[in-house]
Enzyme design. Structure first.
Site, mmCIF file in Angstrom:
data_model
loop_
_atom_site.group_PDB
_atom_site.id
_atom_site.type_symbol
_atom_site.label_atom_id
_atom_site.label_comp_id
_atom_site.label_asym_id
_atom_site.label_seq_id
_atom_site.Cartn_x
_atom_site.Cartn_y
_atom_site.Cartn_z
ATOM 1 N N CYS A 10 0.857 -1.184 0.000
ATOM 2 C CA CYS A 10 0.000 0.000 0.000
ATOM 3 C C CYS A 10 0.888 1.227 0.000
ATOM 4 O O CYS A 10 2.110 1.097 -0.058
ATOM 5 C CB CYS A 10 -0.976 -0.011 1.169
ATOM 6 S SG CYS A 10 -0.253 0.325 2.766
ATOM 7 N N SER A 11 0.300 2.403 0.069
ATOM 8 C CA SER A 11 1.128 3.601 -0.076
ATOM 9 C C SER A 11 2.121 3.756 1.073
ATOM 10 O O SER A 11 3.278 4.043 0.842
ATOM 11 C CB SER A 11 0.268 4.853 -0.256
ATOM 12 O OG SER A 11 -0.790 4.863 0.647
#
Length: 105
Positions: A10-11
């Site tokens: 994910c980010s």
């Protein structure tokens, strides 16, 4: 069944850590041996080189990176998909684990 390594990207690796906990619980309930962990997109390459990953799932917020991950993973034969946004939003560890399992078949 051999232990499976499931990597979530994910980010920042933060929001996904809660999902990892729920997926680990679902895996335990099924009697499945799994190493499930989350990393930030910037850390993904290091982890792909240092770990034997069986499947990679992208968080919905980094779905735009799918093509670039496909290029990296194709030579290694590692399946890849984007986590269903609803399952991610609901932190549904069971469904996301099932998605990972289906990719490994």
């Amino acid at each position: 069944m051999a232990k499976k390594t499931i990597m979530l990207v994910c980010s920042a690796g933060m929001s996904t850590s809660l999902l990892v906990t729920k997926m680990q619980k679902a895996a335990e309930e099924k009697g499945m041996e799994a190493d499930i962990f989350a990393v930030s997109a910037s850390d993904a390459d290091n982890n792909l080189e240092s770990k034997n990953v069986d499947v990679l799932l992208l968080g919905p917020q980094v779905r735009f990176m799918k093509a670039q991950f496909e290029q990296k993973l194709a030579p290694k034969g590692i399946p890849l998909d984007v986590i269903n946004m609803q399952d991610y939003g609901m932190m549904n560890g069971e469904k996301v684990l099932a998605q990972a399992e289906n990719l490994m078949k």
